[in-house]
Structure formats: C-alpha cells, structure tokens
Design a protein around this motif. Structure first.
Motif, PDB file in Angstrom:
ATOM      1  N   ASP A  86       0.817  -1.220   0.000  1.00 21.52           N
ATOM      2  CA  ASP A  86       0.000   0.000   0.000  1.00 21.52           C
ATOM      3  C   ASP A  86       0.849   1.268   0.000  1.00 21.52           C
ATOM      4  N   GLN A  87       2.107   1.166   0.472  1.00 15.48           N
ATOM      5  CA  GLN A  87       2.968   2.347   0.516  1.00 15.48           C
ATOM      6  C   GLN A  87       3.299   2.884  -0.871  1.00 15.48           C
ATOM      7  N   TYR A  88       3.125   2.058  -1.907  1.00 22.49           N
ATOM      8  CA  TYR A  88       3.446   2.484  -3.271  1.00 22.49           C
ATOM      9  C   TYR A  88       2.287   3.228  -3.932  1.00 22.49           C
ATOM     10  N   LEU A  89       1.104   3.127  -3.357  1.00 25.18           N
ATOM     11  CA  LEU A  89      -0.061   3.754  -3.977  1.00 25.18           C
ATOM     12  C   LEU A  89       0.005   5.265  -3.850  1.00 25.18           C
ATOM     13  N   GLY A  90      -0.396   5.950  -4.934  1.00 24.32           N
ATOM     14  CA  GLY A  90      -0.414   7.401  -4.908  1.00 24.32           C
ATOM     15  C   GLY A  90      -1.711   7.936  -4.312  1.00 24.32           C
ATOM     16  N   LYS A  91      -1.692   9.216  -3.947  1.00 25.26           N
ATOM     17  CA  LYS A  91      -2.865   9.875  -3.369  1.00 25.26           C
ATOM     18  C   LYS A  91      -3.610  10.632  -4.451  1.00 25.26           C
ATOM     19  N   LYS A  92      -4.915  10.444  -4.517  1.00 24.03           N
ATOM     20  CA  LYS A  92      -5.720  10.947  -5.626  1.00 24.03           C
ATOM     21  C   LYS A  92      -5.600  12.454  -5.819  1.00 24.03           C
ATOM     22  N   ASN A  93      -5.723  13.224  -4.771  1.00 25.70           N
ATOM     23  CA  ASN A  93      -5.756  14.686  -4.902  1.00 25.70           C
ATOM     24  C   ASN A  93      -4.508  15.341  -4.293  1.00 25.70           C
ATOM     25  N   SER A  94      -3.386  14.664  -4.384  1.00 26.43           N
ATOM     26  CA  SER A  94      -2.145  15.241  -3.866  1.00 26.43           C
ATOM     27  C   SER A  94      -1.726  16.430  -4.722  1.00 26.43           C
ATOM     28  N   PHE A  95      -0.815  17.234  -4.185  1.00 28.58           N
ATOM     29  CA  PHE A  95      -0.317  18.394  -4.929  1.00 28.58           C
ATOM     30  C   PHE A  95       0.354  17.940  -6.221  1.00 28.58           C
ATOM     31  N   TYR A  96       1.081  16.830  -6.149  1.00 33.33           N
ATOM     32  CA  TYR A  96       1.744  16.306  -7.343  1.00 33.33           C
ATOM     33  C   TYR A  96       0.719  15.929  -8.409  1.00 33.33           C
ATOM     34  N   GLU A  97      -0.347  15.225  -8.007  1.00 33.02           N
ATOM     35  CA  GLU A  97      -1.368  14.798  -8.964  1.00 33.02           C
ATOM     36  C   GLU A  97      -2.083  15.991  -9.594  1.00 33.02           C
ATOM     37  N   LEU A  98      -2.333  17.011  -8.810  1.00 32.36           N
ATOM     38  CA  LEU A  98      -3.106  18.154  -9.308  1.00 32.36           C
ATOM     39  C   LEU A  98      -2.267  19.140 -10.112  1.00 32.36           C
ATOM     40  N   ASN A  99      -0.972  19.228  -9.820  1.00 30.81           N
ATOM     41  CA  ASN A  99      -0.179  20.310 -10.408  1.00 30.81           C
ATOM     42  C   ASN A  99       1.094  19.887 -11.159  1.00 30.81           C
ATOM     43  N   VAL A 100       1.558  18.645 -10.953  1.00 31.60           N
ATOM     44  CA  VAL A 100       2.857  18.260 -11.529  1.00 31.60           C
ATOM     45  C   VAL A 100       2.741  17.104 -12.504  1.00 31.60           C
TER      46      VAL A 100
END
Length: 494
Positions: free
Chosen positions: A476-490
């Motif tokens: 589970d530590q490899y899973l990304g977060k849906k609305n993280s700053f990286y996902e939204l902006n990078v």
C-alpha cells in the motif's frame, strides 16, 4: 583518466534518469523548464575547471577498478548471474512493470501515479523499450558503469589503495559479527522487535539494493575528495539532489551532513556570499529535485514512522539493541579515527566526520518504514564516509607494508584495527556464497547447487509482488494519493 572527466561522467550518469523523470513524470510545461535547468547545471559542470584535467588514473589503476567493479556487479546479483537476495524479486518486478507500462504507472489504470524512486531503473528500461524486450545486458552494463564510478571516487579518496576501499565498504558490520560470535556462546543479546535498529554496511547493502549503493558511493567518495582537496563543498549539492530520484534515504542523510558543513562555512563567512555562485551551486540543484520531492509526498499511505520508544514492545531490549549496534560502531570509529589520524600526511577536516558521527548517533532513534528502511539504507553514506575517514591515514602511507608497520606499533592498535576489520568477515562470507551459488556452479553441479535466477515477469507489477513476497502494508505504501499536490499540479494530465 582525469578527475574532471570522472566528475562529468558521474554527474551525467546521475542526471540522465532525472532528465527522463521530467520528460515522463511531469507535465509539459514543467518538463520544458526541468530539461533546461538540468542542461544548464550540466553545462556548469563541464565549464568548471576546479577539478583537475591532468591524468590521475593510469592504465593499471583503471584495470584494477574495472576488475573490482565487475566482481561487485556479479556479486550484487544483477542480471541473475550470481546468488540473488529476496529484494531482487522487487528489483526485477519493477524493471518488468516499467517495461510493460506507460510512464508514469498508475494504480488503477486511471488512478494516481505510483510513487517510488525509479532512478536506477529508467535508463536500461527505456533502452529495453526501444529494443522491444528486456535487455539484461543493458541492465548489467548500466550497473557496471555505476559501480565503476562509485568505486573510483572511493579509490581516489583512499589514495588509490584498493584494499582500503574494500575495507571501507565493509565498515558498519562489526556489531553483527560480534553478536554472531557472542550469541553462539551465550545466546541472543537482546529481543528484536518488529523492526531492527541495525545498520548494514555498504557491502551488505550491495547485495540487496545496488540501486542505492551506486549513488551512495559516488556521493561519499566525491565528498571526501572535495574535502581533501579543499574544493567548494557546495559542489556536492548537485550530486545529492540528482541522487534523490535514485535513493531517498541515502540522499536525506548525506544531504544533512553536507548541508550542515555548508551552513557552517557560510556562518564563518558571516553570510557574505557570492549569491550568483550560490544560486548555481545550491538553489538551482534544489529546485531540480523539488518535483521529485512532491512526487514522493504523493503517497496515499505514509510508512510507519516515529521515535523508537513510541512503538510497542520491550523498550529496554530496544535500547540494548541500539547500544550494541549503534554504540559499538561509534566507539570503534572514534577510537580508530583519533588513534590513526596522527599518521595522516593530508589531514582531513574534523568537522565533517563529527557531523557524520552525530548523524549515525541520532538518526537511528527515529524509525521510518515497516522494517526501518531509514536506518538500513539511510546510514549507507554515513558509514562509508566514516570508513573513508578511518582508513584515510593508513592509506596515506607509501605501501601496504608501511600501513601494517603503523598498525602493529602497539597491541592496542592491533586490537582496535582487528575489531574494525572483523566486519569484513561478513563480506567474505557473502563473496563465498556468490562464488559457490551461481549459474555456472548450478550448471556444472546440478545435484549440489540449486540456483535459478529470479524471473522478471513473475508478477504484473510491484504492488502484487509486495503482496505476495512481503506484506499488504508495504504494498500500500506504493499507492499514490488521488488529490495530492503532485497529482493536481505536476503529474502529466490523463
């Protein structure tokens, strides 16, 4: 081969995966500026004339380094030629997943980006993608080049004495050796909890995480070389920043040591800095690794973390474990360093080793990761820097005979150096295992040796591999977060 050429190749080697990160793991606008920034930083490296352009490595030196690097690559288990540790299930699966997937990988397919340090893998996998199949020869050559660069920097820092290079790589394993001997006669010294407070030497980590040992050797060796030759310590910021995409924890600990050394230098100068030079050497390298930091912070579930006394279990035994594994190393390092430094012709500055030993002392008090990966991997650059410092005075002698003459002057000297060198007993056992368990011996003696290289395609992805071979928590530590700053902006837009 000159130091100038070695540095250019080393920085280029660490930089190339970062270039791929910007192209594939960030959106177009960020990738454009990221590529320009990396190009500018590499151009500054090429223009830098502080590193000698005269030949310092002759043909004999290069043959020695190429031979030892080849052996290191074989022993590491890369490409499955020799014995492979459990972690190679993860390495091979990551290579396969990167090969079959679009970049960046997402779980689920339209979900958030998987977060992991892929620096080591992306170059050989990109070449494999162009070739249409996983190219083990490319993986091997890429690793071989990395080991050669790392070992060369350590070799130069230790006055071209290859024996001391190998001993420095084994530094840190003395408590493990002592525990093994004492446990044989008296039983376990303590009760180990769900996580360990036990650093492993760079040689031991070579068998588990060659992807992290390579940048560690480059950084530690280059750092001591810079100190010895009184060059700007700020030159080390760029390789540490580039290594962040390769190895998180070694970059954090080596970055901490270097940051404190640089800040002390600035304070001594009363912050009267050349801000144009400081921007190029410090600020811009930091900006280059900032998107990688945002990428790492996009985890859905952060790893277990906290001070070692905050977790359930036998607290008293935990501090005994700390005293044995951390305390014994610190005592040995201090005794050896202060005894032998009197014989150094080119005395290394004391402050960096003081900071390094403080990091070795205090960082293990904080746990990160289910098995405490922060300690296992994060201590690698600190142990190697300490190892180089410890053996540096002996390496300054004219030859090995003179080094031994210095060692045998007193019984005390012999005892402390033997205690330190005892760590290499574990490395010797690992070498023996690799020599006896490999593809050649399993072919020649199939009834006596059972060895089969770990496949690349046993699992469709690292998530499934971790579920099967490790735990659901680690997967589970490899899973990304849906609305993280990286996902939204990078990250690249879907």
């Amino acid at each position: 081969m000159s130091i100038y050429l070695l540095r250019c190749i080393s920085i280029g080697y660490l930089l190339l995966p970062n270039l791929i990160f910007f192209i594939y793991w960030t959106r177009t606008s960020i990738a454009f500026f990221g590529v320009l920034l990396l190009g500018f930083l590499f151009l500054e490296v090429i223009k830098n004339e502080d590193f000698s352009k005269s030949e310092l490595l002759n043909q004999k030196n290069l043959i020695t380094l190429l031979t030892v690097s080849l052996l290191a690559t074989l022993i590491s288990g890369v490409s499955g030629i020799c014995f492979q540790t459990l972690d190679h299930w993860a390495h091979n699966t990551k290579l396969y997943e990167l090969f079959i997937s679009d970049w960046p990988q997402r779980i689920p397919l339209k979900g958030p980006v998987v977060s992991y340090y892929y620096g080591y893998y992306v170059v050989p996998v990109l070449i494999s993608k162009f070739a249409g199949q996983i190219r083990e020869d490319v993986i091997f050559v890429w690793s071989y080049l990395g080991f050669f660069l790392g070992l060369t920097w350590v070799y130069l820092a230790l006055n071209k004495k290859i024996i001391f290079v190998l001993l420095a790589l084994s530094v840190g394993d003395t408590p493990r050796f002592v525990k093994s001997v004492l446990s044989y006669f008296a039983g376990p010294l303590y009760t180990q909890s769900a996580f360990a407070i036990e650093p492993w030497s760079n040689f031991e980590n070579l068998l588990w995480v060659p992807n992290q040992v390579i940048p560690t050797m480059i950084i530690a060796g280059m750092f001591v070389y810079v100190l010895r030759n009184k060059l700007n310590v700020e030159y080390m910021v760029l390789p540490v920043a580039l290594a962040f995409w390769w190895a998180v924890f070694p970059s954090v600990t080596s970055g901490t040591v270097i940051a404190i050394v640089v800040l002390r230098k600035w304070i001594i100068k009363h912050l009267k800095l050349d801000w144009f030079s400081t921007t190029k050497l410090v600020i811009l390298p930091f900006l280059a690794c900032l998107p990688v930091l945002l990428f790492y912070l996009s985890h859905k579930n952060m790893p277990a973390s906290g001070f070692i006394w905050q977790f359930s279990g036998d607290i008293a035994s935990r501090f005994v474990e700390y005293g044995v594994n951390i305390g014994l190393n610190l005592v040995i390092f201090t005794l050896v360093y202060f005894y032998y430094k009197r014989y150094s012709k080119n005395f290394l500055p004391m402050f960096p080793i003081f900071v390094t030993l403080c990091v070795i002392m205090f960082f293990p008090l904080y746990r990160i990761g289910k098995l405490n990966d922060f300690l296992f991997r994060g201590m690698m650059p600190c142990l190697l820097i300490a190892g180089i410092y410890i053996f540096h005075p002996l390496a300054q002698t004219a030859n090995y005979q003179r080094s031994w003459a210095v060692v045998k002057k007193t019984p005390y000297s012999v005892i402390i150096i033997l205690l330190l060198v005892s760590s290499s007993a574990i490395a010797a056992a690992r070498i023996y295992r690799a020599v006896t368990i490999n593809q050649a011996t399993s072919t020649l003696f199939p009834d006596k040796v059972a060895f089969k290289p770990i496949p690349y395609d046993a699992y469709p992805g690292i998530y499934q591999a971790l579920q099967a071979k490790w735990t659901q928590e680690e997967a589970d530590q490899y899973l990304g977060k849906k609305n993280s700053f990286y996902e939204l902006n990078v990250s690249p837009k879907l």
